[in-house]
Design a protein around this motif. Sequence first.
Motif, short mmCIF file in Angstrom:
data_model
loop_
_atom_site.label_atom_id
_atom_site.label_comp_id
_atom_site.label_asym_id
_atom_site.label_seq_id
_atom_site.Cartn_x
_atom_site.Cartn_y
_atom_site.Cartn_z
N CYS A 293 80.80 9.32 18.45
CA CYS A 293 79.73 9.32 19.46
C CYS A 293 79.32 7.91 19.87
O CYS A 293 78.60 7.73 20.84
N GLY A 294 79.76 6.89 19.11
CA GLY A 294 79.42 5.51 19.45
C GLY A 294 78.40 4.87 18.52
O GLY A 294 78.05 3.71 18.70
N LYS A 295 77.95 5.60 17.47
CA LYS A 295 76.88 5.04 16.62
C LYS A 295 77.37 3.83 15.82
O LYS A 295 76.63 2.85 15.66
N SER A 296 78.62 3.88 15.33
CA SER A 296 79.14 2.73 14.58
C SER A 296 79.36 1.53 15.50
O SER A 296 79.11 0.38 15.11
N THR A 297 79.80 1.79 16.73
CA THR A 297 79.98 0.70 17.70
C THR A 297 78.63 0.04 17.99
O THR A 297 78.52 -1.18 18.08
N LEU A 298 77.58 0.87 18.12
CA LEU A 298 76.23 0.33 18.36
C LEU A 298 75.82 -0.58 17.20
O LEU A 298 75.30 -1.68 17.42
#
Length: 569
Positions: free
Chosen positions: A45-50
């Motif tokens: 979902c993009g949480k680690s990228t954030l």
Amino acid sequence: MEREAIISFEGFGFQYTAQAEPTLYDINLNIHKGEKVLIAGPSGCGKSTLAHCINGLVPNSYPGTVTGTLTVGGKNALEQGLFGLSKTVGTVLQDTDGQFIGLTVAEDIAFALENDCIPTEEMHREVERIADLVDVKRVLKHAPHEISGGQKQRVSLGGVMVGQVDVLLFDEPLANLDPATGKQTIALIDEIQKRTGCAVIIIEHRVEDVLYRPVDRVVVMGDGRIQYDGDPDTLLCSGLLQEKGIREPLYVTALKYAGVSLKPEMRVSYLPELVLDEKQKEQVKAWFEAQPKSVDAGDKEVLLRVENLDFSYENGHHALKGINAIIHKGEMLSIVGTNGAGKTTFSKVICGFERAQKGILELNGVDLNTLSIKERADHIGYVMQNPNQMISKTKIFDEVALGLRNRGVAEEEIRSGVEETLKICGLYPFRNWPVSALSYGQKKRVTIASILVLKPEMILLDEPTAGQDLKHYTEIMDFLSELNRQGITVVLITHDMHLMLEYTPRAVVFNEGKVIADKSAAEVLNSPDIVEEAHLKETSLYHLSALCGIGDPEEFTRRFVARDREVRK
């Protein structure tokens, strides 16, 4: 008065150089000093990228294109670089072993101080102060590999706190911990946040476990965008978590099944402070009484018999002490207990990787000690936790065919066997793909297929769902349940109490090399003595049933699990 934002995203987006589409879109998010924020969302979902944007790994280590602005500590994050951001943001990684640098705990905590050329006496004082803060003074002279998983978390935390950072960032801090250590970790994070006033950001999809202590805000991510940013009580009263593929706390789901109308003022997000009036408690009782009674599965034929099994490693560690256990044909069973309790050693002895010094080990009445590892593998398959440690071929078909080829099976027979197994595992369309093109969950299926093709009677899986979000967890477990329905005995070594409850009627509990309980999963998690001794965690359904005056929490748990399985199907 508006609090000062320590982290501020404005119209922020990011696209990795190697990817065709952005991973983050139009992120607008402020995190303030002294705030504790949970960032949740399914895998991808993009949480680690954030998180990587906040600590500077994006774009310094993972290159790509940034749009919009990100300020950390009032300065442009891109201009600060990794070293500059490390002065403001301390990161505790999911895999704590990947964070250790020193040969001892004290050296590891002192690493950043040495880099800053702090005088020796001052350094010693600071290490003592931090060790006291995170409660590791007793193990300062130990090597990192000699301490427990929970202590490793504390040392990692100490290592990033020596710089007196303003932000503590935790990336999936619960992924590799047993349930009790997970609780201790969340309590420690809460205590450190209160004592230091740091902003705390926790990236985790296990929402209920993080809410063991209150958080100020929850940010829900999905498809690279922020889907929710607000207080946890309002979030749990909505259906957004399940809609986005994140498991909501069990007690919240139970209240919804009972028809209780949830409102934020009921303090839904923090179970110790949950407020239910008498009418709502009666609703839960009435729902419980309306559910069908649980049914005992009855006796099955014995597959594996273990009696008085003893095993010690060469270094003298007595890992298994008089183990007695029975595994039945066609059963689905959990083996649970704290890290180091003997669960993995037990599985190694069953598979023949280690030889017991004493005891009886029989499969279908045959003494396993008379069989080689290869002969045991004809009957018992072992699937490791990390699929990357099992895969050795480039193509999926070749990986699944490897065991049969090693056995000298004819190529025509191999083809039909592999194709049949790939169909069962839902991998047939990908049979000619490179393994590298698969997701983690798909790789897990490949490792299961490579064992299944050998037609074992029993499959033993070590942490089959570790690090999986709800969608992938459900896919893997439904697949294993289907194998079990086809007659294969499935044994799961797990820290996941919900998995144990939902999928395995029986649980064998290990502690300090002994079996301390062999009961139904519901009975284990509703027995405070067993929970405490084995470092497990009581289910929140236990506490909800007590709150509503239901005298049989074990049966309440069983009926909830049956109802939940029905609803999710």
